[in-house]
Motif scaffolding. Sequence first.
Motif, PDB file in Angstrom:
ATOM      1  N   UNK A  81       0.919  -1.085   0.009  1.00 34.41           N
ATOM      2  CA  UNK A  81       0.082   0.234  -0.089  1.00 34.41           C
ATOM      3  C   UNK A  81       0.890   1.372  -0.038  1.00 34.41           C
ATOM      4  N   UNK A  82       0.384   2.341  -0.871  1.00 34.74           N
ATOM      5  CA  UNK A  82       1.164   3.596  -0.769  1.00 34.74           C
ATOM      6  C   UNK A  82       0.964   4.419   0.674  1.00 34.74           C
ATOM      7  N   UNK A  98       1.678  13.679  -2.773  1.00 35.27           N
ATOM      8  CA  UNK A  98       0.276  12.787  -2.428  1.00 35.27           C
ATOM      9  C   UNK A  98       0.646  12.186  -1.159  1.00 35.27           C
ATOM     10  N   UNK A  99      -0.096  12.251  -0.141  1.00 34.57           N
ATOM     11  CA  UNK A  99      -0.055  11.634   1.230  1.00 34.57           C
ATOM     12  C   UNK A  99      -1.363  10.997   1.467  1.00 34.57           C
ATOM     13  N   UNK A 100      -1.047   9.697   1.877  1.00 33.75           N
ATOM     14  CA  UNK A 100      -2.276   8.974   2.297  1.00 33.75           C
ATOM     15  C   UNK A 100      -2.847   9.526   3.670  1.00 33.75           C
ATOM     16  N   UNK A 101      -4.372   9.997   3.365  1.00 31.81           N
ATOM     17  CA  UNK A 101      -4.737  10.639   4.542  1.00 31.81           C
ATOM     18  C   UNK A 101      -5.099   9.832   5.767  1.00 31.81           C
ATOM     19  N   UNK A 102      -5.450   8.575   5.373  1.00 30.69           N
ATOM     20  CA  UNK A 102      -5.565   7.500   6.363  1.00 30.69           C
ATOM     21  C   UNK A 102      -4.780   6.363   5.647  1.00 30.69           C
ATOM     22  N   UNK A 103      -4.924   5.209   6.541  1.00 30.67           N
ATOM     23  CA  UNK A 103      -4.245   3.795   5.898  1.00 30.67           C
ATOM     24  C   UNK A 103      -5.048   3.643   4.773  1.00 30.67           C
ATOM     25  N   UNK A 104      -4.363   3.645   3.696  1.00 31.86           N
ATOM     26  CA  UNK A 104      -4.851   3.251   2.461  1.00 31.86           C
ATOM     27  C   UNK A 104      -5.085   1.476   2.609  1.00 31.86           C
TER      28      UNK A 104
END
Length: 162
Positions: A81-82, A98-104
């Motif tokens: 996962x990213x 791009x930053x994952x806002x929550x756990x992708x």
Amino acid sequence: MWKSLVSAAALIVVAKPALAETWHVMGATPAELLLMETDTRFVHSNGDVSVWTSSVKVGEKEEPVVKARWEVSCIGDPRIRPQMVIWFDGELKSKDTWLAKSKEPFQPIVPGSRGELTWEYACGKKSWPISVSGSFGEVTGAYANALAKLVNASDEEQVEAK
């Protein structure tokens, strides 16, 4: 085409001072060089591993360098996962992040993909094919120069064969 990769590598060396990072070559095609940074490799308590990867794309003018942070599952089915992706312009200035806002959610790894390469190296399933390490610029430049020599030698052989 190889001149573009060598130019990108030279630009990286000039644009950024040597950092305390070790980048290893995961693979390459005539269009792209894939690297993994191992100094900041982090093993989570559940066995997952977080790593940074980077790709240098030959001939790409808008975003020739992309760095990404991944979390890979090393226990059970191969999954990835990213966590973050950063795109750089030709002058190696951060263009977009791009930053994952929550756990992708984890995704299954597709055989033969970059995700599989990332999983194999991050989880120790595969050893480094080339033992070149140093700053990102040093590794990219050294490998680009070696590839350029191989391509030039191959081109010369083809010309002589005609």
